[in-house]
Design a protein around this motif. Structure first.
Motif, PDB file in Angstrom:
ATOM      1  N   UNK A 199     -45.687 -31.362   2.881  1.00  0.00           N
ATOM      2  CA  UNK A 199     -45.415 -31.121   4.300  1.00  0.00           C
ATOM      3  C   UNK A 199     -43.927 -31.291   4.558  1.00  0.00           C
ATOM      4  N   UNK A 200     -43.437 -30.608   5.575  1.00  0.00           N
ATOM      5  CA  UNK A 200     -42.051 -30.756   5.996  1.00  0.00           C
ATOM      6  C   UNK A 200     -41.994 -30.773   7.522  1.00  0.00           C
ATOM      7  N   UNK A 201     -41.038 -31.532   8.030  1.00  0.00           N
ATOM      8  CA  UNK A 201     -40.934 -31.746   9.476  1.00  0.00           C
ATOM      9  C   UNK A 201     -39.483 -31.561   9.915  1.00  0.00           C
ATOM     10  N   UNK A 202     -39.288 -30.765  10.947  1.00  0.00           N
ATOM     11  CA  UNK A 202     -37.987 -30.573  11.573  1.00  0.00           C
ATOM     12  C   UNK A 202     -38.041 -31.151  12.984  1.00  0.00           C
ATOM     13  N   UNK A 203     -37.040 -31.953  13.324  1.00  0.00           N
ATOM     14  CA  UNK A 203     -36.932 -32.469  14.689  1.00  0.00           C
ATOM     15  C   UNK A 203     -35.870 -31.642  15.401  1.00  0.00           C
ATOM     16  N   UNK A 213     -34.759 -34.101   9.395  1.00  0.00           N
ATOM     17  CA  UNK A 213     -35.604 -33.289   8.513  1.00  0.00           C
ATOM     18  C   UNK A 213     -36.249 -34.201   7.490  1.00  0.00           C
ATOM     19  N   UNK A 214     -37.509 -33.938   7.193  1.00  0.00           N
ATOM     20  CA  UNK A 214     -38.174 -34.666   6.110  1.00  0.00           C
ATOM     21  C   UNK A 214     -39.064 -33.724   5.319  1.00  0.00           C
ATOM     22  N   UNK A 215     -39.145 -34.008   4.030  1.00  0.00           N
ATOM     23  CA  UNK A 215     -40.025 -33.252   3.134  1.00  0.00           C
ATOM     24  C   UNK A 215     -40.716 -34.244   2.217  1.00  0.00           C
ATOM     25  N   UNK A 216     -42.021 -34.071   2.017  1.00  0.00           N
ATOM     26  CA  UNK A 216     -42.780 -34.922   1.110  1.00  0.00           C
ATOM     27  C   UNK A 216     -43.763 -34.063   0.335  1.00  0.00           C
ATOM     28  N   UNK A 217     -43.675 -34.158  -1.008  1.00  0.00           N
ATOM     29  CA  UNK A 217     -44.681 -33.525  -1.863  1.00  0.00           C
ATOM     30  C   UNK A 217     -45.765 -34.553  -2.129  1.00  0.00           C
ATOM     31  N   UNK A 218     -47.016 -34.132  -2.071  1.00  0.00           N
ATOM     32  CA  UNK A 218     -48.129 -35.078  -2.144  1.00  0.00           C
ATOM     33  C   UNK A 218     -48.558 -35.399  -3.575  1.00  0.00           C
ATOM     34  N   UNK A 219     -47.951 -34.740  -4.551  1.00  0.00           N
ATOM     35  CA  UNK A 219     -48.277 -35.028  -5.948  1.00  0.00           C
ATOM     36  C   UNK A 219     -47.058 -35.575  -6.666  1.00  0.00           C
TER      37      UNK A 219
END
Length: 234
Positions: A199-203, A213-219
């Motif tokens: 998932x990625x999030x832009x404020x 900005x944030x990005x997280x890979x779940x694996x």
């Protein structure tokens, strides 16, 4: 809905209308001006080829290197758009992205091979620009409102809101200590693109741009967490 939010939205709507009425003018809520830049600081985490996890603090600059106007469109060439930070390492180079908007204040994010192709079409006065962009490339549209979704219509229709850009929240944010931005409370919108693997999030802050900005890979570990620290030319 707070008073400050109502005032900002009224101003944004007015500026969008003025910009469109002037013919190809930039909708002011997002100051995409040639030479404008946004500097971010944050942390990267990544997995090495030896399967160990490393992390580093870096500074990242997103800048507008060119703006092309072609009614009913305009487009900003952006070096280092924040999504470059997904799967990034400290020496990852900044790539060129294209943020294109139309007279209805709809914004489309184009990356990779689409950038030179779309720029060529915009600069070709004989090109009627038919089918230039499609809904799957849409990032957002003004005015923003909680619950909006943007992207492929089939994915936008998903009940979970995944696999498209979604305005998940709206409120206010305190912007303090950011060079080039007046200290105070600003309206803010959280845009997210959520999938099963990541998932990625832009404020987004109208009149300023992206404040985080944030990005997280779940694996396999790949993460980015960045906040705005300076602006120039906006």
């Amino acid at each position: 809905m707070t008073r400050i939010y109502r005032l900002w939205m009224a101003c944004c709507l007015l500026l969008v209308v003025v910009g469109v009425a002037q013919g190809g003018g930039m909708p002011a809520p997002f100051p995409l001006i040639k030479g404008a830049s946004w500097t971010y600081r944050g942390q990267l985490k990544w997995t090495t080829t030896a399967h160990s996890v490393r992390q580093a603090a870096i500074t990242w600059t997103m800048e507008v290197t060119d703006v092309v106007h072609r009614t009913p469109y305009a487009a900003a060439v952006i070096r280092g758009f924040l999504t470059d930070l997904a799967w990034a390492e400290p020496k990852t180079p900044r790539s060129d992205s294209l943020l294109l908007w139309d007279s209805n204040a709809r914004y489309y994010l184009l990356q990779g091979d689409a950038v030179p192709r779309i720029l060529k079409r915009l600069r070709d006065q004989h090109d009627r620009l038919e089918g230039l962009v499609d809904a799957s490339q849409q990032l957002f549209a003004f005015p923003l409102a909680c619950g909006q979704r943007f992207g492929d219509p089939a994915l936008v229709a998903r009940p979970d809101g995944w696999y498209c850009w979604s305005v998940e929240d709206q409120g206010t944010v305190a912007l303090d200590g950011i060079t080039g931005v007046r200290k105070g409370e600003y309206p803010s919108f959280r845009l997210a693109f959520r999938t099963n693997p990541d998932h990625q999030v832009l404020q987004f802050v109208p009149g300023v741009g992206f404040s985080a900005y944030s990005y997280v890979h779940h694996g396999t570990v790949a993460e980015a967490e960045f906040k705005l620290v300076a602006t120039h030319g906006i």
